[in-house]
Design a protein around this motif. Structure first.
Motif, PDB file in Angstrom:
ATOM      1  N   HIS A   1      -2.137   9.609   3.734  1.00 21.06           N
ATOM      2  CA  HIS A   1      -3.262  10.369   4.108  1.00 21.06           C
ATOM      3  C   HIS A   1      -3.522   9.625   5.460  1.00 21.06           C
ATOM      4  O   HIS A   1      -2.918   8.294   5.345  1.00 21.06           O
ATOM      5  CB  HIS A   1      -3.539  10.560   3.638  1.00 21.06           C
ATOM      6  CG  HIS A   1      -4.017   9.486   2.848  1.00 21.06           C
ATOM      7  ND1 HIS A   1      -4.409   9.046   1.347  1.00 21.06           N
ATOM      8  CD2 HIS A   1      -5.255   8.456   2.617  1.00 21.06           C
ATOM      9  CE1 HIS A   1      -4.843   8.117   0.529  1.00 21.06           C
ATOM     10  NE2 HIS A   1      -5.294   7.733   1.902  1.00 21.06           N
ATOM     11  N   ARG A   2      -4.478  10.041   6.196  1.00 25.17           N
ATOM     12  CA  ARG A   2      -4.851   8.441   7.465  1.00 25.17           C
ATOM     13  C   ARG A   2      -6.066   9.549   7.398  1.00 25.17           C
ATOM     14  O   ARG A   2      -6.413   9.945   7.759  1.00 25.17           O
ATOM     15  CB  ARG A   2      -4.207   8.236   8.702  1.00 25.17           C
ATOM     16  CG  ARG A   2      -4.715   7.831   9.623  1.00 25.17           C
ATOM     17  CD  ARG A   2      -3.746   7.380  10.423  1.00 25.17           C
ATOM     18  NE  ARG A   2      -3.548   8.498  11.034  1.00 25.17           N
ATOM     19  CZ  ARG A   2      -1.957   8.940  11.661  1.00 25.17           C
ATOM     20  NH1 ARG A   2      -0.861   8.114  11.179  1.00 25.17           N
ATOM     21  NH2 ARG A   2      -2.367  10.118  12.128  1.00 25.17           N
ATOM     22  N   LEU A   3      -7.411   8.071   7.238  1.00 24.48           N
ATOM     23  CA  LEU A   3      -8.939   8.433   7.316  1.00 24.48           C
ATOM     24  C   LEU A   3      -9.039   7.674   9.006  1.00 24.48           C
ATOM     25  O   LEU A   3      -8.990   6.671   8.958  1.00 24.48           O
ATOM     26  CB  LEU A   3      -9.118   8.175   6.579  1.00 24.48           C
ATOM     27  CG  LEU A   3     -10.662   8.736   6.413  1.00 24.48           C
ATOM     28  CD1 LEU A   3     -10.818  10.174   7.062  1.00 24.48           C
ATOM     29  CD2 LEU A   3     -11.612   8.143   4.812  1.00 24.48           C
ATOM     30  N   ASP A   4      -9.833   8.397   9.969  1.00 25.28           N
ATOM     31  CA  ASP A   4     -10.314   7.435  10.888  1.00 25.28           C
ATOM     32  C   ASP A   4     -11.484   8.102  10.433  1.00 25.28           C
ATOM     33  O   ASP A   4     -11.756   9.017  11.468  1.00 25.28           O
ATOM     34  CB  ASP A   4      -9.584   7.842  12.229  1.00 25.28           C
ATOM     35  CG  ASP A   4      -7.751   7.437  12.120  1.00 25.28           C
ATOM     36  OD1 ASP A   4      -8.263   6.584  11.231  1.00 25.28           O
ATOM     37  OD2 ASP A   4      -7.093   7.620  13.114  1.00 25.28           O
ATOM     38  N   PHE A   5     -12.722   7.210  11.146  1.00 27.50           N
ATOM     39  CA  PHE A   5     -13.893   7.565  11.340  1.00 27.50           C
ATOM     40  C   PHE A   5     -14.466   7.414  12.239  1.00 27.50           C
ATOM     41  O   PHE A   5     -14.264   6.198  13.279  1.00 27.50           O
ATOM     42  CB  PHE A   5     -15.108   6.546  10.399  1.00 27.50           C
ATOM     43  CG  PHE A   5     -15.150   6.905   9.049  1.00 27.50           C
ATOM     44  CD1 PHE A   5     -15.280   8.302   8.331  1.00 27.50           C
ATOM     45  CD2 PHE A   5     -13.779   6.141   7.305  1.00 27.50           C
ATOM     46  CE1 PHE A   5     -15.551   8.379   6.905  1.00 27.50           C
ATOM     47  CE2 PHE A   5     -13.207   6.189   6.257  1.00 27.50           C
ATOM     48  CZ  PHE A   5     -14.811   7.720   6.158  1.00 27.50           C
TER      49      PHE A   5
ATOM     50  N   ASN B   1       0.807  -1.340  -0.003  1.00 26.03           N
ATOM     51  CA  ASN B   1       0.157   0.368  -0.550  1.00 26.03           C
ATOM     52  C   ASN B   1       0.878   1.283  -0.084  1.00 26.03           C
ATOM     53  O   ASN B   1       2.004   1.285   0.341  1.00 26.03           O
ATOM     54  CB  ASN B   1      -1.117   0.259   1.536  1.00 26.03           C
ATOM     55  CG  ASN B   1      -2.322  -1.350   1.455  1.00 26.03           C
ATOM     56  OD1 ASN B   1      -2.397  -1.624  -0.126  1.00 26.03           O
ATOM     57  ND2 ASN B   1      -1.864  -1.151   2.200  1.00 26.03           N
ATOM     58  N   LYS B   2       0.755   1.984  -1.161  1.00 23.48           N
ATOM     59  CA  LYS B   2       1.288   3.864  -0.956  1.00 23.48           C
ATOM     60  C   LYS B   2       0.973   4.111   0.216  1.00 23.48           C
ATOM     61  O   LYS B   2       1.668   4.802   1.074  1.00 23.48           O
ATOM     62  CB  LYS B   2       0.483   4.311  -2.430  1.00 23.48           C
ATOM     63  CG  LYS B   2       1.262   5.547  -1.872  1.00 23.48           C
ATOM     64  CD  LYS B   2       0.778   6.283  -3.930  1.00 23.48           C
ATOM     65  CE  LYS B   2       1.202   7.625  -3.268  1.00 23.48           C
ATOM     66  NZ  LYS B   2       0.740   8.714  -4.667  1.00 23.48           N
ATOM     67  N   HIS B   3      -0.631   4.015   0.939  1.00 23.41           N
ATOM     68  CA  HIS B   3      -0.975   4.720   1.971  1.00 23.41           C
ATOM     69  C   HIS B   3      -1.008   3.806   3.132  1.00 23.41           C
ATOM     70  O   HIS B   3      -1.200   2.401   3.499  1.00 23.41           O
ATOM     71  CB  HIS B   3      -2.041   5.820   1.610  1.00 23.41           C
ATOM     72  CG  HIS B   3      -1.455   6.632   0.486  1.00 23.41           C
ATOM     73  ND1 HIS B   3      -0.487   8.229   1.033  1.00 23.41           N
ATOM     74  CD2 HIS B   3      -1.977   6.952  -0.114  1.00 23.41           C
ATOM     75  CE1 HIS B   3      -0.391   8.707  -0.016  1.00 23.41           C
ATOM     76  NE2 HIS B   3      -1.106   8.102  -1.240  1.00 23.41           N
TER      77      HIS B   3
ATOM     78  N   GLU C   1      -9.293  -0.786   1.750  1.00 26.17           N
ATOM     79  CA  GLU C   1      -8.422  -0.387   0.541  1.00 26.17           C
ATOM     80  C   GLU C   1      -8.586   0.871   0.423  1.00 26.17           C
ATOM     81  O   GLU C   1      -8.771   1.576   1.462  1.00 26.17           O
ATOM     82  CB  GLU C   1     -10.306  -0.551  -0.076  1.00 26.17           C
ATOM     83  CG  GLU C   1     -10.655  -1.680  -0.665  1.00 26.17           C
ATOM     84  CD  GLU C   1     -12.269  -1.728  -1.362  1.00 26.17           C
ATOM     85  OE1 GLU C   1     -12.291  -0.852  -2.025  1.00 26.17           O
ATOM     86  OE2 GLU C   1     -12.708  -2.321  -0.361  1.00 26.17           O
ATOM     87  N   ASP C   2      -7.900   1.963  -0.253  1.00 29.59           N
ATOM     88  CA  ASP C   2      -7.475   2.789  -0.358  1.00 29.59           C
ATOM     89  C   ASP C   2      -8.647   4.087  -1.332  1.00 29.59           C
ATOM     90  O   ASP C   2      -8.366   4.210  -2.528  1.00 29.59           O
ATOM     91  CB  ASP C   2      -6.146   3.706  -1.342  1.00 29.59           C
ATOM     92  CG  ASP C   2      -5.919   5.002  -0.652  1.00 29.59           C
ATOM     93  OD1 ASP C   2      -6.892   6.201  -0.093  1.00 29.59           O
ATOM     94  OD2 ASP C   2      -4.703   5.098  -0.679  1.00 29.59           O
ATOM     95  N   TRP C   3      -9.987   4.189  -0.649  1.00 28.98           N
ATOM     96  CA  TRP C   3     -10.770   4.789  -1.014  1.00 28.98           C
ATOM     97  C   TRP C   3     -10.710   6.452  -1.775  1.00 28.98           C
ATOM     98  O   TRP C   3     -11.707   7.059  -1.671  1.00 28.98           O
ATOM     99  CB  TRP C   3     -12.284   5.336  -0.443  1.00 28.98           C
ATOM    100  CG  TRP C   3     -12.303   3.505   0.026  1.00 28.98           C
ATOM    101  CD1 TRP C   3     -12.500   2.787  -0.750  1.00 28.98           C
ATOM    102  CD2 TRP C   3     -13.623   3.228   0.817  1.00 28.98           C
ATOM    103  NE1 TRP C   3     -12.694   1.297  -0.325  1.00 28.98           N
ATOM    104  CE2 TRP C   3     -13.906   2.199   1.034  1.00 28.98           C
ATOM    105  CE3 TRP C   3     -14.219   3.855   2.361  1.00 28.98           C
ATOM    106  CZ2 TRP C   3     -14.318   1.337   1.599  1.00 28.98           C
ATOM    107  CZ3 TRP C   3     -14.855   3.046   2.705  1.00 28.98           C
ATOM    108  CH2 TRP C   3     -15.264   2.209   2.608  1.00 28.98           C
ATOM    109  N   LEU C   4      -9.455   6.973  -0.993  1.00 23.99           N
ATOM    110  CA  LEU C   4      -9.106   8.481  -1.499  1.00 23.99           C
ATOM    111  C   LEU C   4      -7.956   8.723  -2.610  1.00 23.99           C
ATOM    112  O   LEU C   4      -7.888   9.991  -2.749  1.00 23.99           O
ATOM    113  CB  LEU C   4      -8.178   9.495  -0.523  1.00 23.99           C
ATOM    114  CG  LEU C   4      -9.333   9.352   0.945  1.00 23.99           C
ATOM    115  CD1 LEU C   4      -8.531   9.584   2.643  1.00 23.99           C
ATOM    116  CD2 LEU C   4     -10.750   9.474   0.830  1.00 23.99           C
ATOM    117  N   LEU C   5      -7.850   8.229  -3.096  1.00 23.84           N
ATOM    118  CA  LEU C   5      -6.978   8.181  -4.590  1.00 23.84           C
ATOM    119  C   LEU C   5      -7.265   9.043  -5.331  1.00 23.84           C
ATOM    120  O   LEU C   5      -6.506   9.968  -6.681  1.00 23.84           O
ATOM    121  CB  LEU C   5      -6.435   6.454  -5.283  1.00 23.84           C
ATOM    122  CG  LEU C   5      -5.141   5.744  -4.755  1.00 23.84           C
ATOM    123  CD1 LEU C   5      -5.251   4.670  -5.246  1.00 23.84           C
ATOM    124  CD2 LEU C   5      -4.014   6.322  -4.818  1.00 23.84           C
TER     125      LEU C   5
END
Length: 168
Positions: free
Chosen positions: A132-136, A91-93, A111-115
């Motif tokens: 990037h990092r995304l936490d819900f 994974n790139k991220h 999955e990287d949904w932010l590409l």
């Protein structure tokens, strides 16, 4: 596991560091517990089983070094405890997380949904995203089910106050 340890050893060597026995023990614990998002104290307690002579300060220094080198990701889920997660080679991220604010459970989105967003940022702003990092944060399915169950249970009891307005 050995291939990943060898790769980490090469990453350390490329920056002038050695994979000492203490560092290797720390990496092994992280590899064996990848799904757990361990705190430094958790890592220390598990490393002590492998290398009883290791100190907490050594584990902290190792985790910080691995974090600075982007071998592990230092995470904070809002509970005041830093947790560590090995980065995936493919994974790139870093992956994303779903964090339940009620029970503290955590799920991963691999999955990287932010590409598409990254591509748009580069196209529209000339901004190249390096990471990037995304936490819900929200309520997990298990806690939602418990709340629904509790609501159903309290709604079927009728008028619990004992007041009967129709008998005056």
């Amino acid at each position: 596991m050995e291939a990943r340890i060898e790769k980490i050893k090469q990453q350390l060597q490329s920056q002038g560091y050695k994979l000492t026995p203490q560092r290797e023990a720390t990496v092994r614990v992280l590899l064996e517990n990848e799904e757990d998002h361990l705190s430094a104290e958790d890592v220390f307690m598990l490393v002590k089983d492998i290398a009883p002579e290791i100190g907490l300060a050594t584990v902290y220094r190792t985790l910080e070094l691995l974090s600075e080198m982007h071998i592990v990701e230092k995470l904070n889920f809002g509970d005041g405890v830093a947790r560590y997660d090995l980065r995936q080679d493919n994974n790139k991220h870093h992956h994303h997380h779903l964090i339940c604010v009620q029970c503290g459970s955590m799920s991963e989105i691999m999955e990287d949904w932010l590409l598409p967003l990254e591509e748009r940022l580069e196209r529209e702003y000339g901004f190249t995203v390096l990471d990037h990092r995304l936490d819900f944060q929200g309520v997990c399915a298990r806690c939602n089910a418990k709340a629904a169950e509790a609501a159903e249970g309290s709604g079927s009891e009728g008028n619990a106050s004992g007041d009967d307005k129709s008998s005056t």
